[in-house]
Design an enzyme around this catalytic site. Structure first.
Site, PDB file in Angstrom:
ATOM      1  N   CYS A 193      -2.374  10.242  -6.119  1.00 21.75           N
ATOM      2  CA  CYS A 193      -3.492  10.000  -5.203  1.00 21.75           C
ATOM      3  C   CYS A 193      -4.493  11.163  -5.274  1.00 21.75           C
ATOM      4  O   CYS A 193      -4.116  12.318  -5.072  1.00 21.75           O
ATOM      5  CB  CYS A 193      -2.995   9.830  -3.767  1.00 21.75           C
ATOM      6  SG  CYS A 193      -4.403   9.660  -2.623  1.00 21.75           S
ATOM      7  N   LYS A 211       0.870  -1.181   0.000  1.00 21.91           N
ATOM      8  CA  LYS A 211       0.000   0.000   0.000  1.00 21.91           C
ATOM      9  C   LYS A 211       0.909   1.233   0.000  1.00 21.91           C
ATOM     10  O   LYS A 211       2.013   1.204   0.561  1.00 21.91           O
ATOM     11  CB  LYS A 211      -0.887  -0.010   1.258  1.00 21.91           C
ATOM     12  CG  LYS A 211      -1.671   1.277   1.517  1.00 21.91           C
ATOM     13  CD  LYS A 211      -2.817   1.509   0.536  1.00 21.91           C
ATOM     14  CE  LYS A 211      -3.496   2.864   0.766  1.00 21.91           C
ATOM     15  NZ  LYS A 211      -4.389   3.255  -0.333  1.00 21.91           N
TER      16      LYS A 211
HETATM   17  O1  RRO Z   1      -5.722   5.721  -0.530  1.00 21.96           O
HETATM   18  C1  RRO Z   1      -6.398   6.219  -1.456  1.00 21.96           C
HETATM   19  O2  RRO Z   1      -7.448   6.860  -1.253  1.00 21.96           O
HETATM   20  C2  RRO Z   1      -5.983   6.101  -2.852  1.00 21.96           C
HETATM   21  C3  RRO Z   1      -4.700   6.240  -3.307  1.00 21.96           C
HETATM   22 BR1  RRO Z   1      -3.229   6.487  -2.192  1.00 21.96          BR
HETATM   23  C4  RRO Z   1      -4.437   6.242  -4.695  1.00 21.96           C
HETATM   24  O3  RRO Z   1      -3.294   6.362  -5.173  1.00 21.96           O
HETATM   25  N1  RRO Z   1      -5.479   6.090  -5.534  1.00 21.96           N
HETATM   26  C5  RRO Z   1      -6.750   5.941  -5.082  1.00 21.96           C
HETATM   27  O4  RRO Z   1      -7.690   5.804  -5.893  1.00 21.96           O
HETATM   28  N2  RRO Z   1      -6.965   5.930  -3.740  1.00 21.96           N
END
Ligand code: RRO
Length: 373
Positions: free
Chosen positions: A144, A49
């Protein structure tokens, strides 16, 4: 062609992968047990993650929803907000050991970084200088969409340039290959601008693409948004992003230096989806929404389906068709429709009623008959 003769081997940024299918950073990747479970499948790599310097709880709930379309395809919207256990956890000896010792076959462990600023990202990157050599590559997530008040970094081209200058100057850059996860782009001048920036740096791979940022899905019956954070706005994935991912993989494969590999991500739910991304130039393919829905068994199913397709088409390695998408009317004339023998769980009527419930229902029926006699 027998299935065993078909190889899904590839390389990403010079790192060998036994299988070109692996997980996207995001679903089922936050804790070591989930990463170990991926390592036990046929997946070619295990990717963490996206990490931040400190642990984060992420956004409020509901923050993830799946949507099934009429044709059975699945899309999703999320605003997780980077819930993760912090960089120290993902690079700790205990986590690395748990993941790598549980692997069915040796495969690389990759770390995803997604700090909220360049300083955050550099701080984490520096920690990787002395981290385990079992961590084989870094995927820097500049895409993100879900941190309230923070923009999608790689849509700011000057910032993209600054980040890559700083990262490629860092001593950590010498240790292992660096890749960048990009957001989807939609305009030809943007593809060209981004590629011209990326081509200035000795990065080794890009991942196309992250979710389509700031979509909104509405439930018309309840008259409400599906997710809560950011007024219901979130990253669209699964079927909603597939054609955009194909286009981004195709375009960046043609614009980037040969030394930069393109990894595809977006809407991969079957071997056919993976085949299409490879046809557009992907050296490997990540799975997100389908992994969240089906669990880590999806890696074996999708790999097996890709092998079946290659067998039907007479390919023994992905390099034989990678990047060889044809213009309309110029493709293969000798092909019949693709047939897959694997059944997804919800393809079968029986699986709609889980097995234990069938047994209970039959027992109840027998008891009712006996009582009524
Ligand atoms: O954690 C998120 O909300 C998230 C991430 Br880091 C990302 O790179 N892409 C996404 O759709 N959600």
């Amino acid at each position: 062609m027998a299935d065993q003769k078909i190889s899904l081997q590839t390389t990403v940024g010079g790192i060998a992968l036994g299988c070109c299918i692996y997980n996207a950073s995001g679903p089922r990747t936050a804790i070591a047990e989930q990463l170990r479970a991926i390592g036990r499948t046929e997946a070619g790599a295990v990717l963490s993650k996206s990490a931040t310097p400190e642990p984060r709880a992420g956004n409020g709930s509901p923050r993830y929803k799946e949507v099934m379309l009429g044709d059975g395809s699945t899309g999703s919207i999320n605003s997780e907000g980077l819930p993760n256990k912090g960089i120290d956890y993902y690079i700790s000896e205990a986590t690395v050991d748990m993941i790598t010792k549980g692997m069915s076959t040796p495969k690389p462990y990759f770390i995803s970084l997604s700090g909220l600023s360049l300083e955050d990202n550099l701080k984490m990157y520096q920690k990787l200088e002395n981290a385990s050599d079992k961590i084989k590559a870094v995927e820097l997530n500049l895409a993100c969409p879900n941190v309230p008040g923070k923009p999608i970094m790689a849509y700011d081209f000057d910032e993209l340039d600054r980040v890559l200058t700083a990262f490629t100057k860092s001593p950590a850059f010498q240790i292992r290959p660096l890749g960048v996860k990009l957001p989807p782009y939609f305009d030809m001048p943007h593809f060209e601008k981004v590629a011209s920036i990326l081509n200035k740096y000795p990065i080794k791979f890009v991942v196309c693409t992250n979710t389509i940022g700031n979509g909104l899905i509405v439930d018309p019956v309840k008259e409400e948004a599906l997710i809560a954070p950011k007024g219901g706005f979130g990253g669209l994935a699964g079927i909603f992003v597939k054609q955009t991912a194909l286009a981004n993989v195709r375009k960046f494969s043609s614009l980037l230096n040969d030394s930069i590999d393109v990894v595809g991500a977006g809407g991969v739910n079957s071997g056919i989806d993976a085949f299409e991304l490879i046809l557009c130039g992907a050296k490997a393919v990540q799975v997100g929404t389908a992994h969240r829905k089906e669990g880590p068994v999806c890696f074996n199913r999708i790999s097996s389906e890709l092998r079946q397709i290659m067998a039907q088409k007479g390919y023994s390695s992905i390099e034989e068709f990678r990047g060889k998408l044809n213009a309309p009317g110029k493709g293969r004339k000798d092909q019949s429709p693709i047939k897959l023998s694997t059944k997804k769980k919800n393809d079968s009527v029986i699986s709609l009623i889980p097995f234990p419930y069938i047994v209970i229902a039959v027992l109840l029926l027998i008891i009712a008959i006996l009582i009524l006699k």
